[in-house]
Enzyme design. Structure first.
Site, PDB file in Angstrom:
ATOM      1  N   HIS A 113       0.796  -1.226   0.000  1.00 32.15           N
ATOM      2  CA  HIS A 113       0.000   0.000   0.000  1.00 32.15           C
ATOM      3  C   HIS A 113       0.830   1.278   0.000  1.00 32.15           C
ATOM      4  CE1 HIS A 113      -4.125  -1.553   0.475  1.00 32.15           C
ATOM      5  NE2 HIS A 113      -3.563  -2.542   1.147  1.00 32.15           N
ATOM      6  N   LYS A 140      -7.631  14.486   3.769  1.00 34.86           N
ATOM      7  CA  LYS A 140      -6.808  13.277   3.805  1.00 34.86           C
ATOM      8  C   LYS A 140      -5.829  13.448   4.954  1.00 34.86           C
ATOM      9  CE  LYS A 140      -5.800  14.191  -0.488  1.00 34.86           C
ATOM     10  NZ  LYS A 140      -5.965  12.956  -1.225  1.00 34.86           N
ATOM     11  N   ARG A 141      -5.079  12.379   5.290  1.00 37.42           N
ATOM     12  CA  ARG A 141      -4.082  12.535   6.344  1.00 37.42           C
ATOM     13  C   ARG A 141      -3.116  13.659   5.979  1.00 37.42           C
ATOM     14  NH1 ARG A 141      -4.016   8.448  10.472  1.00 37.42           N
ATOM     15  NH2 ARG A 141      -2.266   9.592  11.305  1.00 37.42           N
ATOM     16  N   LYS A 168     -14.186   8.922  -4.456  1.00 37.11           N
ATOM     17  CA  LYS A 168     -15.433   9.343  -3.781  1.00 37.11           C
ATOM     18  C   LYS A 168     -15.892  10.698  -4.308  1.00 37.11           C
ATOM     19  CE  LYS A 168     -13.873   6.699   0.146  1.00 37.11           C
ATOM     20  NZ  LYS A 168     -12.990   6.726   1.313  1.00 37.11           N
ATOM     21  N   THR A 216      -8.290   6.826  -2.416  1.00 30.45           N
ATOM     22  CA  THR A 216      -9.687   6.444  -2.657  1.00 30.45           C
ATOM     23  C   THR A 216     -10.609   7.649  -2.485  1.00 30.45           C
ATOM     24  OG1 THR A 216      -9.775   5.654  -0.375  1.00 30.45           O
ATOM     25  CG2 THR A 216      -9.511   3.991  -2.092  1.00 30.45           C
ATOM     26  N   LYS A 260       1.524  14.480   0.528  1.00 26.43           N
ATOM     27  CA  LYS A 260       0.185  14.831   0.026  1.00 26.43           C
ATOM     28  C   LYS A 260       0.088  16.323  -0.316  1.00 26.43           C
ATOM     29  CE  LYS A 260      -2.046  11.017   2.529  1.00 26.43           C
ATOM     30  NZ  LYS A 260      -2.691  10.220   1.467  1.00 26.43           N
TER      31      LYS A 260
END
Length: 828
Positions: free
Chosen positions: A363, A554-555, A666, A662, A560
Site C-alpha cells: 500500500h 486526507k491525512r 469518492k 480512494t 500529500k
C-alpha cells in the site's frame, strides 16, 4: 391514493434503501418499544435520543441475525473457499429506518460513534471491501483488533492539533456480539526447546484473545458476513502464581499489562515506529486469527468444534489469507510454526501450503513507512518466529545465490534480514517471499512496485506480481451519503448501478440533457447549503454557498502536499488584496485531516493552515471572496457531509508517491471535478473520463525522477516566481503569525532546502491550472456537463470490481450472483 411526497420526504425514505424485511410500521414500532422497554429499561418519558438510537439499532440487528446465522450455516454446509482479509477494520455505520417512528434520522446518525479502527485510507478501504465481499456473496471474514480507543479525536486549540482519546465504546456498541466461548490463547516471550519429538516454544506469557463479532450485510442478497475483532484479556492466573501475602492486589492490577494490547490504535499513517507494543498487537491479531481459521478449516458442520479434517494438503484450496500491507506479515512465520511444530507437517510441504495460502497487498512506496523490526526486540518477544524467519531467509538466499552467483549486493537487497549495527527484519521482503501473489493498488503504483520497490523480486518471479486498482463501495459513498444524487441517477437509468457501477456509463447519454444538467446542479447546491449550515454552526464562519467549495481532505503528510494548497490560498489572497475592486471567483478552501501525533512537520502544516485562515477570514477587504477553513477531526461521518458538497477535489501529491488514493474516487462519484497530478488512481480516472475532463497539472513520474537525478533546487523557483517569493516571505516574516513571527521558520527551511516532495517545482503549473478551474466555474452549464461525464465514467472505481478481481485472480473463488433465501424461507 396516497398524497405525493415532497422532495425531502422522498429522499429521507430512499436513503434507507436496501434494508428490506423490517416488516410493516406497526411491527417495527412494536419491536422498537420492546427494546426501549426490555433492553434499555426506559420508557418514552425518560428516554434520551441516545436511547432511541440504541433501540432502533437493536431492531435493525434483530432483522440481520436470522440472515447472519443462515449465511454461516450455508458456508459450513457448502464448504466454499474462504477469503480472510487480515487485519481489515470497519470504519462506518449501518443505515437505519427512523422516519417511520417519527424520529429524526439525522439526529440519530449524529449520535452513532464512528468506529475509527483504522488509519487513513487503509482502514476505510477495508470497510469498503467487506461491504463488497458480502454484496458479492463471497464467503469472507474480516479480522482485526477491537481497539478500546480508536484513531484519536482531533481538537484544534489556538490553531494547533491536540489529540483526545477516542472513547468510542463508552456507551456500548449495539452491533457487536461478544463470543467468550471462542476465546483463544496467544503466547509471547519464553524460549525455544529443540527436543527429539520436535521444537517446543515454552515458558511463555499467555494473553487471551476474546472475539467480538459484527454483522456485515450485503446489499439486498440476504448475505451477512462476519467481521471478527479481537480484544485482549488477561488469563485468570496472570502473575498470580508469583504472588505471596501482600502482592495479590498488585498482581490483579498487573492484568492491565496484558490487556493493554488492544487498548489503543497506533495513529501512524505511512510512518513506521518500532514500538514493542505495536509488534505485540501485530502478533496478537495474527495468532488469534490463524487459530480461528484452522479451527474452522478442521470443523465440517455448523457449530461443531470437534476437528474433522486433519490433513492440511487441501488448506490452500479452502482458505485464502490476504495480507493487507505488512502489518499482518507475521501470519507467514506463524502459519509455518503451527504447521511444522504443532501439526507436524514436513517443512517443505508447510512452506508450499503457506505460500499458496497467503497473498500480499503493498500500500505504500515511501521508505519511512516500511516495517523493519529490530532483531533483539523480535527475538525477546517471538523467539521461535525468529528461528523460522532465519531458516526461511537462508533457503531463499541459497536459491537467489544459485541463480545469481557472486552477486552479493543482490543478496543484501533481497534478504529478509538487514545486516548492520542493529539487525532488522524487513517485513515487506518477508511478505513477498511468503506469498503466491503480490499486488499494488493502482496501475502506476504496481509499475513502481515492479520497477523499483521490489525490482529484484520481480526479476526473480515476474508472474507473482499483479495490479488491483482500489475501489469504493457505492452503497455508502453514493446511496447513503448522497441520496439526492442517487435518486436523480436512478430516475434516468434505473437502480442496477447500485450493484453494477459500470451502468453509470449510460449517463453519457444525458450530458446534454438540460433537465438532467439542471437536476445535477440543483442537488449539488442543496448539498452545499446543508454543509454551509453545518460549517457555520461548527466554526462560526459565514460561508458563501455559491462560492466554489474547494476541498482537500486526507491525512496530513508532506507527500500529500497540503503546503501547495496553502501557497495557492496565499496567492489568491494577495491577488484579492492587490485588486480589491476586481471580480474574483469566490472560493471556500477547506482542508481537513489528522497528523500523526509524533509527526512534527505535519502538525506545523496544520498550524499554518489555521493561521492563514485566521488572517484571510478576518480581512474586510476579502469579504466572501475567499475563506480558508480547517475541517477539525476529519472522519468518515464528516466525509459523508463534505464529499457530496464539494465542487473541486484536490489530489495533488508528488507523482509517484500516492499508491492509489480512494478519496479521489469518492469525490468523482459525487460530482466534484478533480485538480490533480498524474499520481495513484488519478491516472486511471483521467483515462476513464478523458484528461480534458480533469484538471491535470505538474510533473509526471519520469520528470520527478529526472529532477532527482539533476538535483532539485528550490531557490531557483523562489527567485524566478514573484508570487511564490511573496507567499514564502510572508510565511517566513510572521505575516500569518504576528504574535510569533518565527513560528513557521522550520516549514520555510524545509521547503527551501530539504523538500523531498518538490512543492515549488509544481507551483507555477498548479496556479495556472487553478486559473482554468476558475474560468470553467464561471460557466455553470459547462462545469456540470463535465461533472456528469466524471460521474458516468466512475464505474471502474467500485470496490465490487476490485474484489471480483481479487477473487478470480488471487483467491481462486467465484462471486455468487444467487441471493441467499431470506430466513423465513426454507433452504434448498
Amino acid at each position: 391514493m396516497a398524497a405525493p411526497r415532497s422532495d425531502g420526504e422522498r429522499r429521507k425514505q430512499i436513503s434507507v434503501r436496501g434494508l428490506e424485511g423490517l416488516g410493516d410500521v406497526a411491527d417495527v414500532r412494536r419491536e422498537f418499544n420492546r427494546h426501549l422497554h426490555f433492553t434499555l429499561v426506559k420508557d418514552r418519558n425518560v428516554a434520551t435520543p441516545r436511547d432511541y438510537y440504541f433501540a432502533l439499532a437493536h431492531v435493525v440487528r434483530d432483522h440481520l441475525v436470522g440472515r447472519w446465522i443462515r449465511t454461516q450455516q450455508h458456508y459450513y454446509e457448502k464448504d466454499p473457499k474462504v477469503s480472510g482479509p487480515l487485519p481489515w477494520a470497519l470504519c462506518g455505520r449501518v443505515p437505519s429506518s427512523a422516519g417511520i417512528l417519527g424520529l429524526d434520522l439525522e439526529e440519530l446518525e449524529e449520535i452513532e460513534e464512528d468506529a475509527g479502527l483504522g488509519n487513513g485510507g487503509l482502514g476505510r478501504l477495508a470497510a469498503c471491501f467487506l461491504d463488497s465481499m458480502a454484496t458479492l456473496g463471497l464467503a469472507a471474514y474480516g479480522y482485526g483488533i477491537r481497539y478500546e480507543f480508536g484513531i484519536f479525536n482531533q481538537k484544534i486549540v489556538d490553531g494547533w492539533q491536540v489529540e483526545e482519546a477516542d472513547d468510542w465504546l463508552r456507551y456500548g456498541n449495539p452491533w457487536e456480539k461478544a463470543r467468550p466461548e471462542y476465546m483463544l490463547p496467544v503466547h509471547f516471550y519464553g524460549r525455544v526447546d529443540h527436543t527429539p519429538e520436535g521444537v517446543k516454544w515454552i515458558d511463555t506469557q499467555v494473553v487471551l484473545a476474546m472475539p467480538y463479532d459484527t454483522p456485515v450485510p450485503g446489499y439486498r442478497n440476504n448475505t451477512v458476513n462476519t467481521m471478527r475483532l479481537w480484544s485482549a484479556k488477561a488469563p485468570h492466573d496472570f502473575n498470580l502464581q508469583e504472588f505471596n501475602v501482600g502482592d495479590y492486589i498488585e498482581a490483579v492490577l498487573d492484568r492491565n499489562l496484558a490487556e493493554n494490547i488492544s487498548r489503543v490504535l497506533y495513529p501512524n499513517d505511512n510512518f513506521f515506529e518500532g514500538k514493542e507494543l505495536r509488534l505485540k498487537q501485530e502478533y496478537f491479531v495474527v495468532a488469534a486469527t490463524l487459530q480461528d481459521i484452522i479451527r474452522r478449516f478442521k470443523s465440517s458442520k455448523f457449530g461443531c468444534r470437534d476437528p474433522v479434517r486433519t490433513c492440511f494438503e487441501t488448506f490452500p484450496d479452502k482458505v485464502a489469507i490476504q495480507l493487507n500491507d505488512t502489518h499482518p506479515a507475521l501470519a507467514i512465520p506463524e502459519l509455518m510454526r503451527i504447521l511444522v511444530d504443532v501439526e507436524k507437517v514436513d517443512w517443505d510441504k508447510a512452506w508450499e501450503i503457506t505460500k499458496r495460502t497467503c497473498a500480499y497487498t503493498n500500500h505504500t512506496v515511501l521508505p519511512e513507512a516500511l516495517e523493519r523490526w529490530p532483531v533483539p526486540m523480535f527475538e525477546k518477544l517471538l523467539p521461535r518466529h525468529l528461528e523460522i524467519i532465519y531458516a526461511l531467509n537462508q533457503r531463499h538466499l541459497d536459491h537467489v545465490a544459485a541463480l545469481y552467483p557472486g552477486d552479493n549486493e543482490r543478496l543484501r537487497r533481497m534478504s529478509v534480514i538487514e545486516e548492520g549495527a542493529c539487525k532488522r527484519i524487513n517485513m515487506a521482503n518477508l511478505c513477498v517471499i511468503g506469498s503466491h501473489a503480490v499486488n499494488g493498488v493502482a496501475r502506476i503504483h504496481s509499475d513502481i512496485v515492479k520497477s523499483s520497490v521490489f525490482k529484484d523480486f520481480h526479476e526473480l518471479e515476474p508472474e507473482k506480481f499483479q495490479n488491483k486498482t482500489n475501489g469504493i463501495t457505492p452503497r455508502r459513498w453514493l446511496l447513503l451519503c448522497n441520496p439526492g444524487l442517487a435518486d436523480i441517477i436512478a430516475e434516468q437509468i434505473g437502480e442496477d448501478f447500485i450493484t453494477d457501477l459500470s451502468q453509470l456509463k449510460k449517463l453519457l447519454d444525458f450530458v446534454d440533457n438540460e433537465t438532467f444538467i439542471r437536476d445535477v446542479a440543483k442537488v449539488k447546491q442543496e448539498n452545499k447549503l446543508k454543509f454551509s449550515a453545518y460549517l457555520e454552526e461548527k466554526y462560526k464562519v459565514k460561508i458563501n454557498p455559491s462560492s466554489m467549495f474547494d476541498v482537500q481532505v486526507k491525512r496530513i503528510h508532506e507527500y500529500k502536499r497540503q503546503l501547495l494548497n496553502c501557497l495557492h490560498a496565499i496567492t489568491l489572497y494577495n491577488r484579492i488584496r492587490s485588486n480589491p475592486s476586481q471580480s474574483f471567483v469566490p472560493r471556500t478552501i477547506m482542508i481537513g485531516g489528522k497528523a500523526a501525533p509524533g509527526y512534527h512537520m505535519a502538525k506545523m502544516i496544520i498550524k499554518l493552515i489555521t493561521s492563514i485562515g485566521e488572517v484571510v477570514n478576518n480581512d474586510p477587504y476579502v469579504g466572501d471572496k475567499l475563506k480558508v477553513i480547517f475541517l477539525e477531526n476529519y472522519r468518515v461521518s464528516l466525509a459523508e457531509k463534505a464529499i457530496p458538497a464539494a465542487d473541486l477535489s484536490q489530489q495533488i501529491s508528488t507523482a509517484g508517491t500516492e499508491a492509489s488514493g480512494t478519496g479521489n474516487m469518492k469525490f468523482m462519484l459525487n460530482g466534484a471535478l478533480t485538480i490533480g497530478t498524474m499520481d495513484g488512481a488519478n491516472v486511471e480516472m483521467a483515462e476513464e473520463a478523458g484528461e480534458e475532463n480533469l484538471f491535470i497539472f505538474g510533473m509526471r513520474v519520469e520528470e520527478v525522477e529526472a529532477l532527482n537525478r539533476s538535483g532539485y533546487n528550490a531557490r531557483e523557483y523562489y527567485e524566478r516566481l514573484p508570487e511564490l517569493r511573496q507567499a514564502i516571505d510572508q510565511i517566513s516574516s510572521g505575516f500569518f503569525s504576528p504574535r510569533e513571527p518565527a513560528c513557521f521558520k522550520e516549514v520555510v527551511n524545509m521547503l527551501m532546502s530539504n523538500d523531498r516532495f518538490k512543492v515549488f517545482a509544481d507551483y507555477e503549473d498548479y496556479i495556472k491550472c487553478q486559473g482554468q478551474v476558475d474560468k470553467l466555474f464561471l460557466d455553470p452549464r459547462e462545469w456540470t456537463r463535465k461533472v456528469i461525464r466524471n460521474i458516468a465514467c466512475s464505474g471502474k472505481f467500485s470496490s465490487d470490481r476490485t474484489i471480483m478481481e481479487y477473487a478470480r485472480d488471487i483467491w481462486g473463488v467465484e462471486p455468487s450472483a444467487v441471493p441467499m433465501p431470506p430466513p423465513d424461507q426454507p433452504q434448498e
